[in-house]
Enzyme design. Structure first.
Site: not given
Length: 271
Positions: A142, A156, A160
């Site tokens: 992650s 993003y 994650k």
């Protein structure tokens, strides 16, 4: 590193950065390593390094982890090449920082396809073999932005955070299968992708990232490998990163106050 001797390991995003460092360290410890990435040229270069570094089997395959059918076919090839599978490290990822209003829908889709569904595809492809042998380790990479939202990373960070949630749920499902799950939260790391994203980061994002420092890929890889071998669920490389994660969960108001204060100072200075 003795834990990795003889281990059969598959690593996505293995042609550069953290993935390359992981592969070389495992090969040096006597493990058998298969790496995957989209670019064949860089894969061939790292494969040559692996063959020089270790005595175990080495293998490389060009692969787009967002393509589920391709990942399933690759799993068959990897397991045959390594003679089985003991550890899968889903490390492939892409990033594209920017202001939300200026980031296109295609970027959001790409972040989810590679960073999240790429992890899901890899786990889905290798899990049956691990369940059959009632043993194995899965490590999903992650990010610090998988537990902490930061200015400029709407696309993003969402992907994650998804990896974090998926990994925690998966761990519970696999408790009776002898398969351990880890999720890694790397901070800013000195990789080609880091330098690429620095070229397009909003100024506010650059300002915030400068306060957190930068780790080398080898240092991050060493902490990841240590955490996997110890069966840790959460692996958080770097002292500052550990402090940030602790504060995020135990003193979230302090984190918000500091970050918001820095952004306010930046706005006053550059407004």
């Amino acid at each position: 590193m003795r834990w990795y001797e003889g281990k059969r390991v598959f690593i996505t995003g293995g042609s550069s950065g953290i993935g390359r460092s992981l592969a070389l360290a495992i090969a040096a410890a006597g493990g058998h390593v298969s790496i995957a990435a989209r670019g064949q040229g860089r894969l061939d270069e790292v494969l040559a390094e692996l063959e020089k570094t270790g005595s175990g089997r080495s293998h490389a395959i060009a692969l787009d982890v967002s393509d589920r059918a391709a990942v399933e076919a690759a799993a068959v090839e990897v397991i045959e090449a390594l003679g089985g599978i003991d550890l899968v490290i889903a490390n492939a990822g892409v990033t594209h920082p920017g202001y939300f209003a200026e980031i296109g829908e295609d970027v959001f889709q790409s972040m989810m396809n590679v960073n999240y569904f790429g992890v899901v595809n890899v786990v889905r492809a290798f899990l049956p073999a691990m369940r059959t042998q009632k043993a194995g380790n899965i490590c999903n990479v992650s990010s610090t932005l998988g537990f902490l939202g930061v200015f400029g990373y709407t696309a993003y960070a969402a992907s994650k955070f998804a990896v974090t949630g998926f990994s925690e749920c998966l761990r519970q499902e696999l408790l009776g299968d002898g398969i351990k799950v880890s999720v890694v939260y790397p901070p800013d790391t000195d990789t080609p992708q880091y330098h690429m994203e620095n070229e397009i980061k909003p100024a506010e994002t650059k300002m915030l990232s400068e306060t957190a420092g930068l780790l080398s890929a080898d240092v991050v890889a060493a902490e990841i490998l240590r955490g996997i071998s110890r069966g840790k669920l959460h692996i958080t490389p770097g002292l500052m990163n550990k402090l940030i994660r602790f504060a995020t969960f135990h003193l979230p108001w302090v984190v918000r106050m500091v970050v918001d204060g820095d952004l306010a100072k930046f706005a006053r200075k550059n407004g």
